[in-house]
Structures are given as structure tokens and as C-alpha cells.
Write an enzyme that holds these catalytic residues in place. Structure first.
Site, PDB file in Angstrom:
ATOM      1  N   TRP A  44      28.016  96.892  29.027  1.00  0.00           N
ATOM      2  CA  TRP A  44      26.517  95.415  29.254  1.00  0.00           C
ATOM      3  C   TRP A  44      26.219  96.403  27.757  1.00  0.00           C
ATOM      4  CZ3 TRP A  44      27.115  98.824  33.755  1.00  0.00           C
ATOM      5  CH2 TRP A  44      26.909 100.041  33.749  1.00  0.00           C
ATOM      6  N   GLU A  77      22.775  96.836  19.194  1.00  0.00           N
ATOM      7  CA  GLU A  77      23.732  96.726  18.882  1.00  0.00           C
ATOM      8  C   GLU A  77      23.056  94.948  18.992  1.00  0.00           C
ATOM      9  OE1 GLU A  77      25.364  96.889  22.826  1.00  0.00           O
ATOM     10  OE2 GLU A  77      27.570  96.704  20.984  1.00  0.00           O
ATOM     11  N   CYS A  89      33.972 103.700  21.160  1.00  0.00           N
ATOM     12  CA  CYS A  89      33.129 103.518  22.378  1.00  0.00           C
ATOM     13  C   CYS A  89      31.928 104.579  22.916  1.00  0.00           C
ATOM     14  CB  CYS A  89      33.197 102.881  23.820  1.00  0.00           C
ATOM     15  SG  CYS A  89      32.361 101.966  25.078  1.00  0.00           S
ATOM     16  N   ARG A  92      31.405 105.053  27.747  1.00  0.00           N
ATOM     17  CA  ARG A  92      32.749 105.374  28.375  1.00  0.00           C
ATOM     18  C   ARG A  92      32.306 106.178  29.727  1.00  0.00           C
ATOM     19  NH1 ARG A  92      36.682 107.847  24.241  1.00  0.00           N
ATOM     20  NH2 ARG A  92      34.761 107.908  23.354  1.00  0.00           N
TER      21      ARG A  92
HETATM   22  N1  ARG Z   1      28.807  95.063  19.196  1.00  0.00           N
HETATM   23  C1  ARG Z   1      28.865  94.341  19.489  1.00  0.00           C
HETATM   24  C2  ARG Z   1      27.783  93.242  19.410  1.00  0.00           C
HETATM   25  O1  ARG Z   1      26.860  93.278  19.054  1.00  0.00           O
HETATM   26  C3  ARG Z   1      29.390  94.031  20.854  1.00  0.00           C
HETATM   27  C4  ARG Z   1      30.494  95.020  21.179  1.00  0.00           C
HETATM   28  C5  ARG Z   1      30.585  95.601  22.862  1.00  0.00           C
HETATM   29  N2  ARG Z   1      29.288  96.415  23.276  1.00  0.00           N
HETATM   30  C6  ARG Z   1      29.714  97.094  24.587  1.00  0.00           C
HETATM   31  N3  ARG Z   1      27.398  97.396  24.483  1.00  0.00           N
HETATM   32  N4  ARG Z   1      29.854  96.445  25.255  1.00  0.00           N
HETATM   33  O2  ARG Z   1      27.808  91.781  19.957  1.00  0.00           O
END
Ligand code: ARG
Length: 397
Positions: A259, A264, A85, A88
Site C-alpha cells: 500500500w 510517494e 523498501c 518490509r
Molecule cells: N513510488 C511508487 C509510486 O508512487 C510506488 C512504489 C511502490 N510503493 C509501495 N508503497 N509499495 O507509484
């Protein structure tokens, strides 16, 4: 005891599993380590009394019950120890909802919906975890089979194609086996029901009410045609297929969220060829030739998709971060951890963002990576249902 002394007694790594030790012996060791860490890091008085109490409880019942403060600390440190992560820096701000009395599937689902509302907070997203009943000897806790509380269906189409999110094809099939009708007609962004399994009970499905799911329509600040692609994404990623382990106790259902970082969604969820595969579509609308890779149409399309995601979340007042900001923050976090006398475990392959990697500072160094509890671990994927006689065997193997 000061912080450094307190930590010095802790091994840097989780001890290798001692296969000769009884489960109770292993639990005692993990519990002792965690309680000592809790007292050490929080500069509390001597842990001896609590240690004796925990030992007695384990000897009598085969497990022990964390105090609310231990649970909160454990869930936060589990985040701090999550070497994949990048976010953090804010581990201390995690809100912990203690729902350890909850075991029945409908109650797990209802509390998960409440989690969604509270974490969404009308767009000002709050990092949050809800902890359901732990596993105890002969009394396992509940499990959430959905990988996140909000997931879009991926429907196999008659022609062998797929509508929606291919990552969720298995979950979608499972939901349909449980009687979920699916979108009528199936859409690209249909929110799946939550799949929950109370110990020893069959899996049940629970609809996620529409008002619990904040979604953002994706538009681009300069390309008017972008909105017509009909892309959207949900605001809060609540991971629900990982268990939380604290001091040897396992919490099999403990959905948690932070968030989003734009890559992602922009680089992976909507961009990956094995997911929504939008780069060719976007590049074509941009007037780029797809005939060769050498004009870097993928790079250009990916950048614009990320711009669109950031722009759209900001427009709706939904918290989101970008990979440049988050990389700087992550290195601040590593530095802060070192100042506290702790090494920060990190997995380079996950920390380095999937776009513009070498333009972010996290790219230009290596990290120590090691597994340290408390932590979050992924459950194995749900076992395919055994077909009853006469049914096609498509889910087995
Ligand atoms: N990578 C995942 C997604 O696209 C989420 C993982 C957690 N991500 C976060 N920013 N806490 O759905």
C-alpha cells in the site's frame, strides 16, 4: 538443523558471477542455495532428496519447477531482500497468486485485472503478487511493459508541453502507436491500457476496466479550495516492470503491490517538478509568495499536500501509511531480522523519506546494503519500436 545453522551455510552476498561456469552450472548453484535456505528457514527435514530431484530436473531440462511452497517463500523473501523498501515489516503476509501456467497476453492482462480487484479489496489493501510463467530455455515467459498496472497517461501537447504524468510519456506514446485513442480530450488522469508482450509476439494493449481501479479524489481537511485543484490518485501501486528471481529461475512477469506511504504521492508523484508539479499551485492558493525560496513555500505546500493525501485516503477507507509510522516499523523490522540472525540489506537513499527526513528515526543511522537473491530486479525499459521506412525517426536513438 536450527535456523542459525541453516543460514550459516549461505553466503551473505550473491556469489560473483563465474563467467566460466555454464548457465546450467550457475543455475545449479543458485538452485542449491535457495532450496537449502527454504529447508533451513522453514525448519524442514533434510533437503537432500529435494536437492537431488532439482539437480536431475536441471540436468534433463535446463530448468526446474518450484513447488507452490517454494514459490511462496521465494516471493516473500524477495520482498525481504528488497533493500529500497521501507515497508518490509510485513513481508510474511504477502499473498502469492500462482499463475505460472499463464503465458498468453490476454490471459496475463485478465489475471492482472483480477489481481487489482483482490489487492484493492474495497480499500483494505492486501499485499499481493501474481506470478506468471517463468523463463525456460528456448521458452521465455511473458512480460508486462507497463511500469505499474495502473498508470496515468502523459500526453505531449502541440505546444511542446505535457498533459498528465510526464513519467509515463513513453508508455503513452507506445500505447498510442498500438492504436489506443487516449482520453477525448486528453485528461490529466487517464488510466493507460496495460501493455503486455508474450514471448516472441508483438506487444498488445489491454484496457483496464474502470471498476478495477479504485481512485481517491484529493481534498484537504481545512482548505476548501484544495478539492478544486482536481487532484486524484489511484489506491494500489502494482509494480509490473520488475522480474522475480528465485533460486536461479526468472519470473519475468510478476506484478506485486503493497500500500502507499503518503510521501510517494504527496512529495513525489504530485509534488516533483518533473511530475505533476503541484507545489507552486498549492503555495499560491495558500497565499504564499513564490518570489523567493527563503519563505519555504515549497516546504509548506509539500506538507499540506501530504496532509491532503492522508486525509483523503482515510476518508475513503483506503489503506495508506505515513512516513513517521513506517520509519518506526522499518527499524522494528531491522531489529527483528537481526534477532533471526539475518542482516537486513537497506539502501539509505531510498529508505529515508523525501519529506521531514531528519524527524524520522531511519535518518539517524546507516545500513548495510548488499544484493541477495531471491529478489526483484527492474527490467530494462521497453525498447523503442523500430520505425518503418518513411516514418519519422522520433522514437529511435
Ligand atoms: N513510488 C511508487 C509510486 O508512487 C510506488 C512504489 C511502490 N510503493 C509501495 N508503497 N509499495 O507509484
Amino acid at each position: 538443523m536450527n535456523l542459525r545453522q541453516g543460514l550459516a551455510v549461505l553466503p551473505a552476498r550473491r556469489p560473483a558471477v563465474d563467467h566460466d561456469a555454464s548457465p546450467v552450472g550457475a543455475l545449479l548453484v543458485s538452485a542449491e542455495q535457495f532450496i537449502t535456505q527454504f529447508y533451513g528457514e522453514n525448519l524442514l527435514r533434510s533437503p537432500d532428496r529435494r536437492l537431488r530431484q532439482v539437480r536431475r530436473e536441471i540436468e534433463a531440462s535446463g530448468t526446474y519447477w518450484h513447488t507452490p511452497d517454494e514459490l511462496t517463500f521465494g516471493a516473500r523473501v524477495a520482498w525481504r531482500n528488497s533493500s529500497r523498501c521501507i515497508g518490509r515489516l510485513y513481508w510474511r503476509s504477502l499473498r502469492v497468486r500462482d499463475r505460472r501456467e499463464v503465458t498468453a497476453a490476454p490471459d496475463v492482462a485478465a489475471e492482472s485485472v483480477r489481481h487489482l480487484h483482490q489487492a484493492t479489496n474495497a480499500g483494505r489493501i492486501r499485499p499481493m503478487i501474481t506470478v506468471f510463467a517463468p523463463d525456460a530455455p528456448g521458452r521465455p515467459g511473458p512480460r508486462i511493459l507497463s511500469s505499474q498496472l495502473v498508470r496515468y497517461a502523459g500526453y505531449q501537447t502541440a505546444g511542446g508541453g505535457l498533459t498528465g504524468d510526464p513519467a509515463n510519456a513513453d508508455l503513452t506514446r507506445l500505447a498510442r502507436e498500438l492504436g489506443w485513442p487516449g482520453g477525448q480530450p486528453p485528461g490529466r488522469f487517464d488510466v493507460l491500457p496495460m501493455l503486455v508482450q508474450a514471448a516472441g509476439a508483438p506487444v498488445t494493449r489491454h484496457d483496464v476496466p474502470a471498476d478495477a481501479v479504485l481512485e481517491v479524489a484529493i481534498e484537504h481537511p481545512e482548505f476548501p479550495w484544495f478539492a478544486d485543484l482536481g487532484l486524484r490518485w489511484y489506491a494500489v501501486p502494482v509494480i509490473s516492470d520488475m522480474y522475480l528471481e528465485i533460486g536461479g529461475v526468472r519470473y519475468p512477469a510478476a506484478p506485486f503491490n503493497g500500500w502507499y506511504m503518503c510521501t510517494e504521492i504527496g512529495s513525489r508523484d504530485l509534488g516533483d517538478a518533473g511530475r505533476y508539479d503541484q507545489l507552486p499551485v498549492i503555495a499560491a492558493h495558500m497565499g504564499l509568495s513564490l518570489a523567493s525560496d527563503r519563505n519555504l513555500w515549497k516546504d509548506k505546500a509539500m506538507t499540506e499536500l501530504n496532509v491532503a493525501v492522508l486525509h483523503s485516503f482515510s476518508r475513503e477507507g483506503v489503506t495508506i501509511t505515513d512516513h513517521h509510522t513506517e520509519s518506526v516499523r522499518f527499524l522494528q523490522h531491522v531489529e527483528r531480522e537481526e534477532r533471526h540472525g539475518r542482516a537486513c540489506p537497506a539502501d539509505w537513499t531510498w529508505i529515508v523519506p523525501p519529506a521531514t527526513s531528519s524527524a524520522t528515526p531511519v535518518f539517524h543511522r546507516y545500513y548495510q546494503d548488499f544484493d541477495q537473491a531471491p529478489n526483484y530486479y527492474r527490467h530494462p525499459a521497453p525498447a523503442p519500436r523500430k520505425p518503418v521506412d518513411g516514418e519519422p525517426h522520433e522514437y529511435v536513438d
